[in-house]
Design a protein around this motif. Structure first.
Motif, mmCIF file in Angstrom:
data_model
loop_
_atom_site.group_PDB
_atom_site.id
_atom_site.type_symbol
_atom_site.label_atom_id
_atom_site.label_comp_id
_atom_site.label_asym_id
_atom_site.label_seq_id
_atom_site.Cartn_x
_atom_site.Cartn_y
_atom_site.Cartn_z
ATOM 1 N N ILE A 188 -35.962 22.616 25.925
ATOM 2 C CA ILE A 188 -36.756 22.011 26.255
ATOM 3 C C ILE A 188 -38.732 22.339 26.637
ATOM 4 O O ILE A 188 -38.416 23.692 26.754
ATOM 5 C CB ILE A 188 -35.885 22.303 27.968
ATOM 6 N N MET A 189 -39.290 21.884 26.582
ATOM 7 C CA MET A 189 -40.419 22.085 26.631
ATOM 8 C C MET A 189 -41.345 21.059 28.169
ATOM 9 O O MET A 189 -40.896 19.966 28.165
ATOM 10 C CB MET A 189 -41.833 21.329 25.896
ATOM 11 N N SER A 190 -41.894 22.139 29.199
ATOM 12 C CA SER A 190 -42.194 21.635 30.227
ATOM 13 C C SER A 190 -43.034 21.448 30.365
ATOM 14 O O SER A 190 -43.914 22.745 30.302
ATOM 15 C CB SER A 190 -41.186 21.884 31.341
ATOM 16 N N SER A 191 -43.290 20.939 31.200
ATOM 17 C CA SER A 191 -45.363 20.561 32.037
ATOM 18 C C SER A 191 -45.238 20.372 33.291
ATOM 19 O O SER A 191 -44.135 19.953 33.814
ATOM 20 C CB SER A 191 -46.251 19.963 31.155
ATOM 21 N N THR A 192 -46.513 19.909 33.698
ATOM 22 C CA THR A 192 -46.279 19.980 35.594
ATOM 23 C C THR A 192 -47.520 18.911 35.803
ATOM 24 O O THR A 192 -48.730 18.729 36.588
ATOM 25 C CB THR A 192 -46.748 20.704 36.094
ATOM 26 N N CYS A 193 -47.574 18.183 34.048
ATOM 27 C CA CYS A 193 -48.298 16.346 34.912
ATOM 28 C C CYS A 193 -48.308 15.698 33.879
ATOM 29 O O CYS A 193 -47.541 15.790 32.675
ATOM 30 C CB CYS A 193 -49.928 17.280 33.624
ATOM 31 N N PRO A 194 -48.662 14.241 34.209
ATOM 32 C CA PRO A 194 -47.906 12.979 33.490
ATOM 33 C C PRO A 194 -48.724 12.754 32.178
ATOM 34 O O PRO A 194 -47.479 12.457 31.144
ATOM 35 C CB PRO A 194 -48.389 11.607 34.403
ATOM 36 N N PHE A 195 -49.816 13.651 32.257
ATOM 37 C CA PHE A 195 -50.185 12.835 30.519
ATOM 38 C C PHE A 195 -50.246 14.077 30.170
ATOM 39 O O PHE A 195 -49.316 13.337 28.632
ATOM 40 C CB PHE A 195 -52.156 13.099 31.010
ATOM 41 N N CYS A 196 -49.186 14.678 29.922
ATOM 42 C CA CYS A 196 -49.540 16.096 29.126
ATOM 43 C C CYS A 196 -48.004 15.331 28.793
ATOM 44 O O CYS A 196 -47.726 15.688 27.303
ATOM 45 C CB CYS A 196 -48.435 17.229 29.763
ATOM 46 N N ARG A 197 -46.353 15.332 29.985
ATOM 47 C CA ARG A 197 -45.362 14.954 29.754
ATOM 48 C C ARG A 197 -45.426 13.152 28.222
ATOM 49 O O ARG A 197 -44.585 13.551 27.288
ATOM 50 C CB ARG A 197 -44.789 14.406 30.944
ATOM 51 N N ARG A 198 -46.137 12.741 28.771
ATOM 52 C CA ARG A 198 -46.779 11.049 27.620
ATOM 53 C C ARG A 198 -46.633 11.832 26.307
ATOM 54 O O ARG A 198 -46.329 11.576 25.807
ATOM 55 C CB ARG A 198 -47.087 10.356 28.697
ATOM 56 N N ASN A 199 -48.179 12.590 26.742
ATOM 57 C CA ASN A 199 -48.581 13.113 25.431
ATOM 58 C C ASN A 199 -47.789 14.347 24.188
ATOM 59 O O ASN A 199 -47.458 14.016 23.150
ATOM 60 C CB ASN A 199 -49.669 13.587 25.289
ATOM 61 N N LEU A 200 -47.680 14.994 25.240
ATOM 62 C CA LEU A 200 -46.002 15.674 24.694
ATOM 63 C C LEU A 200 -45.118 15.538 23.543
ATOM 64 O O LEU A 200 -44.239 15.184 22.696
ATOM 65 C CB LEU A 200 -45.474 16.740 25.230
ATOM 66 N N GLY A 201 -44.706 14.393 24.959
ATOM 67 C CA GLY A 201 -43.569 13.527 24.012
ATOM 68 C C GLY A 201 -44.093 12.567 22.936
ATOM 69 O O GLY A 201 -43.201 12.589 21.512
ATOM 70 N N ASP A 202 -44.718 11.900 22.600
ATOM 71 C CA ASP A 202 -45.256 11.410 21.316
ATOM 72 C C ASP A 202 -45.404 11.974 20.168
ATOM 73 O O ASP A 202 -45.268 11.553 19.502
ATOM 74 C CB ASP A 202 -47.003 10.792 22.335
ATOM 75 N N GLY A 203 -46.087 13.736 20.783
ATOM 76 C CA GLY A 203 -46.353 14.987 19.622
ATOM 77 C C GLY A 203 -45.359 14.210 19.173
ATOM 78 O O GLY A 203 -44.883 15.023 18.015
ATOM 79 N N ARG A 204 -44.083 14.943 20.482
ATOM 80 C CA ARG A 204 -42.345 14.921 19.629
ATOM 81 C C ARG A 204 -42.196 13.847 18.669
ATOM 82 O O ARG A 204 -41.102 14.492 17.580
ATOM 83 C CB ARG A 204 -41.823 15.590 21.142
ATOM 84 N N ASP A 205 -42.328 13.377 19.354
ATOM 85 C CA ASP A 205 -41.761 11.816 18.532
ATOM 86 C C ASP A 205 -42.078 12.019 16.815
ATOM 87 O O ASP A 205 -41.514 11.413 16.384
ATOM 88 C CB ASP A 205 -41.840 10.420 19.634
ATOM 89 N N ASN A 206 -43.480 12.398 16.859
ATOM 90 C CA ASN A 206 -44.436 12.258 15.653
ATOM 91 C C ASN A 206 -43.670 13.441 14.971
ATOM 92 O O ASN A 206 -43.183 12.937 13.264
ATOM 93 C CB ASN A 206 -45.395 12.508 15.667
ATOM 94 N N VAL A 207 -43.245 14.395 15.640
ATOM 95 C CA VAL A 207 -42.730 15.595 15.104
ATOM 96 C C VAL A 207 -41.363 15.612 14.384
ATOM 97 O O VAL A 207 -41.197 15.852 12.844
ATOM 98 C CB VAL A 207 -42.895 17.064 15.559
ATOM 99 N N TYR A 208 -40.647 14.800 14.967
ATOM 100 C CA TYR A 208 -39.309 14.913 14.641
ATOM 101 C C TYR A 208 -39.039 13.528 14.271
ATOM 102 O O TYR A 208 -37.653 13.358 13.749
ATOM 103 C CB TYR A 208 -38.623 15.071 15.930
ATOM 104 N N GLY A 209 -39.983 12.915 14.521
ATOM 105 C CA GLY A 209 -40.031 11.104 14.063
ATOM 106 C C GLY A 209 -38.610 10.690 14.603
ATOM 107 O O GLY A 209 -37.552 9.647 14.035
ATOM 108 N N VAL A 210 -38.740 10.736 15.971
ATOM 109 C CA VAL A 210 -38.096 9.959 16.539
ATOM 110 C C VAL A 210 -38.293 9.273 17.533
ATOM 111 O O VAL A 210 -40.184 9.533 17.525
ATOM 112 C CB VAL A 210 -36.919 10.523 17.545
ATOM 113 N N THR A 211 -38.198 8.295 17.988
ATOM 114 C CA THR A 211 -39.278 7.500 19.171
ATOM 115 C C THR A 211 -38.442 7.386 20.669
ATOM 116 O O THR A 211 -36.895 8.195 21.416
ATOM 117 C CB THR A 211 -39.305 5.597 19.142
ATOM 118 N N GLY A 212 -39.488 7.282 21.872
ATOM 119 C CA GLY A 212 -39.582 8.189 22.827
ATOM 120 C C GLY A 212 -37.841 8.431 23.221
ATOM 121 O O GLY A 212 -37.213 7.156 24.328
#
Ligand code: HEM
Ligand code: SF4
Ligand code: SF4
Ligand code: SF4
Lengths: 432, 254
Positions: free
Chosen positions: A369-393
């Motif tokens: 789990i990668m956690s943060s305390t900002c909605p923009f980090c959450r959204r963008n890290l989520g997109d980065g995760r999807d990009n790296v793992y090739g999945v969608t949110g």
């Protein structure tokens, strides 16, 4: 020969900032840390040192010795536009300032130069020019009706009429990522910390306008700041709580500047409140992370900009069943997620490129789990995760992680989940 | 005055004054340029009067940082950030060593030269000095410290040159702004050594007699004056004034 006029002016730069340009020793330390430069194949123009060099050259051509003796030398439009575009690739993360060997306050410098460029007609970048009009008209960037500010609140959440604490929810938790709003509110309810909301009187903090160099357009951020501060003060609360790093940064640093005085209330982050409860053993956990590895991404706006590093860590370290580990590049030297400075809206590919690198940092320590305390980090890290793992949110779900992909989730959602609270937003509840 | 009097001491004084005038004019231009800024974030540009910079700087130094835990006394900034340059040390110990040697060497030699100059002038205008402070005696007293700090400076300069020549990343990013500054510093340091070696007769065997010493020293002094004083506001030298001021304004930086 008629004397030419200087190609650039000093609008929006302070006297100290103009001096900062002359203080750069070109040591190059900042270049090694800049996330944009790194994500864009080390494109030379994106390096912070290079941006300072070019602005210095513009200043010298306009106001230097030669300009004094023989008249200013022009800066041509293409050169200026290229500079502007490069500057708008910056996420205003500020790590260049943290490592700067002469202590230049780079974030403020980039923002000031951006405002100068907007006034010249070179900035902002892409869709960012919509922000001022939208936020002025709607008082939020999501084109929602102000009347609907409290629409996100389901029946189970208690909002106090009068309390010592006010929760400044922010547009993103209120409209766009409501899970953050409901989790924050339910956790506060469960901890018996009564809180008020500003409701319709809550206007956008205007972070996006300030970060992209557009604060002067109709003075929207200033009008908002005055409005918000006065509304909060009129409510009589002692403390304002934020769960959004963007809003927290604006309230801490920009509000005093915009209104010309210190607000008469204390500013805290939800992590501060949670850490305090944890220290006093006042949180009752219902579930466990079952030994999952969790790591924390410091949001630039909360950490480096405002100095809040400790309390989110206290919270995450104390989550039941959590194995907390640190990644490379944390705290003041954190690597930006790539969303800030208007980059998510203006140059989305770049934002995902940067966040993918950050996901790699978390992979390197085997984080579940990668956690943060900002909605923009959450959204963008989520997109980065999807990009790296090739999945969608996929939203965080304690029970269901079949692919064993890394989950990206805000601290407050994890806390709510582990306290046994519902993380469902109103529309999900209505569906059932 | 023999030491300089290959050409007269008067000529040197004149050049000193020219150097100082050029320096002051450059500083005036810079401060004037800085003063074109506003006195605070988001405010309209100032009227450009020369006091604006000083006012803004003082306000910035006094202002409390909004950042949590970012408090630092003036004296901490002065000692740790400006004199000991811990921000460089934190990033790279070798570069810190390079810089601190240049810094200490240069500052010491600059101050020694200033003292020498002062006593030469005092004697010149006919004020009686105790024997120990006579320029000739003083020069002998200072010979060893002068030597020591010259070598310290030289060490730093050599590291800087090697870095700029042999580390490809540094070399590729070196622009005239960097190289002119470093080259100038190198010429001064080397010319200082050479004139001293001529003076003590080290080059006699090579056909350079000790009497060549005054012109060599004169050359060293002139370019030092021009390069180490007059050139400051127009070059990368400027960082030795601007960098400490930035550190003060930003409370030692983020
Ligand atoms: C008083 C405070 C000063 C501060 C804070 C300061 C700071 C710096 C910094 C951060 C660098 C970049 C170093 C690097 O590449 O990592 C630098 C470079 C340099 N400084 Fe200073 N400096 C100061 C005074 C001086 C003085 C008095 C001199 C004497 C000449 C000097 C000479 C140099 C030189 C020669 C370089 C360039 C080295 C190179 O070419 O790689 N500095 N300075
Ligand atoms: S603020 Fe961050 S993204 Fe912007 S130039 Fe500095 S290091 Fe790069
Ligand atoms: S770290 Fe600071 S002094 Fe060094 S090159 Fe970057 S901006 Fe200039
Ligand atoms: S920065 Fe805060 S108030 Fe502004 S849009 Fe974002 S969440 Fe809303």
């Amino acid at each position: 020969m008629a004397k030419r006029t200087p190609s650039i002016n000093t609008n929006n730069l302070t006297a100290v900032q103009i001096m900062e340009i002359d203080a750069c020793t070109r040591c190059g330390e900042c270049v090694d840390w800049c996330p944009t430069y790194d994500a864009k194949d080390k494109s030379p123009g994106l390096a912070p040192r290079d941006k300072i060099k070019r602005w210095k050259s513009f200043m010298d051509r306009s106001y230097g010795l030669r300009a004094k003796l023989f008249g200013p030398k022009p800066v041509n439009d293409d050169e200026m536009q290229e500079f502007s575009d490069d500057l708008y690739h910056c996420t205003t993360c500020g790590v260049c300032g943290t490592v700067c060997e002469v202590g230049i306050n780079t974030v403020e410098l980039w923002e000031s130069i951006r405002a100068n460029l907007v006034k010249r007609g070179n900035g902002p970048y892409g869709k960012q020019n919509m922000f001022p009009k939208l936020i002025k008209e709607y008082r939020n960037p999501y084109m929602k009706d102000q009347k609907d500010r409290l629409l996100w609140i389901p029946d189970d959440i208690k909002i106090a009429e009068k309390a010592d604490v006010l929760y400044f929810a922010g547009c993103t938790a209120g409209f766009n990522q409501q899970v953050l709003g409901v989790c924050t509110a339910r956790v506060m309810n469960k901890l018996n910390v009564p809180f008020m909301l500003l409701g319709e009187e809550e206007w956008c903090c205007c972070s996006a306008l300030i970060r992209t160099g557009q604060p002067h357009i109709d003075d929207v951020p200033k009008v908002s700041a005055i409005h918000n501060v006065e509304a909060i003060e009129a409510s009589g609360v002692k403390t304002v709580m934020f769960a959004c790093a963007g809003c927290y940064r604006v309230a801490t640093i920009d509000w005093p500047r915009l209104i010309g005085r210190k607000p008469r209330f204390k500013i805290v982050h939800i992590a501060d409140i949670l850490a305090d409860h944890i220290k006093h053993g006042k949180i009752k956990w219902e579930k466990s992370l079952n030994n999952q590895i969790i790591t924390y991404h410091d949001p630039c706006h909360l950490g480096r900009h405002c100095g809040v590093y400790e309390t989110p860590r206290i919270v995450l370290e104390n989550l039941p069943g959590a194995r907390f580990v640190e990644m490379d590049r944390i705290r003041a030297e954190q690597r930006c997620c790539g969303a800030g400075g208007g980059v998510k809206a203006g140059i989305p590919d770049l934002a995902v490129g940067i966040s993918s690198t950050r996901i790699n940092d978390a992979q390197a320590v085997n984080a579940d789990i990668m956690s943060s305390t900002c909605p923009f980090c959450r959204r963008n890290l989520g997109d980065g995760r999807d990009n790296v793992y090739g999945v969608t949110g996929t939203d965080f779900d304690l029970r269901d992680n079949p692919e064993n992909e890394m989950q990206v989730e805000d601290m407050i959602v994890l806390v709510a989940e582990l306290m046994g609270l519902s993380t469902k937003i109103k529309s999900q509840m209505e569906e059932e | 005055m023999d030491y300089y009097s290959g050409i007269s001491f008067g000529a040197m004084i004149m050049i000193a004054f020219i150097a100082i005038a050029v320096f002051l004019y450059g500083m005036f231009l810079n401060i004037k340029k800085w003063s074109l800024g506003s006195t605070g974030y988001g405010l309209e540009p100032s009227n450009g009067s020369i006091g604006v910079f000083l006012k803004t700087l003082l306000a910035a130094i006094k202002e409390e940082s909004p950042k949590k835990g970012h408090k630092q006394s003036l004296i901490t900034t002065l000692v740790l950030d400006i004199l000991l340059q811990r921000r460089i040390l934190r990033r790279n110990p070798l570069r810190w060593f390079m810089h601190i040697t240049i810094f200490v060497g240069w500052m010491a030699l600059f101050i020694f030269s200033l003292i020498m100059f002062l006593f030469e002038v005092i004697e010149l205008i006919g004020i009686e000095l105790p024997l120990a402070l006579h320029p000739e005696v003083l020069r002998d007293t200072m010979a060893v410290p002068n030597d020591v700090f010259s070598y310290i400076l030289l060490v730093g300069i050599i590291i800087a040159i090697v870095r700029r020549l042999f580390i490809s990343d540094v070399r590729e990013n070196t622009i005239a702004y960097d190289s002119v500054f470093l080259a100038g510093l190198t010429i001064i340091t080397v010319s200082g050594f050479v004139s001293d070696w001529i003076r003590i007769g080290l080059f006699v065997d090579y056909g350079i007699p000790e009497v060549a010493s005054p012109p060599a020293a004169f050359f060293h002094v002139i370019i030092s004056l021009l390069f180490c004083i007059a050139y400051i506001p127009y070059s990368k030298y400027m960082h030795m004034i601007a960098a400490p001021l930035v550190l003060l304004a930003n409370k030692g930086g983020e």
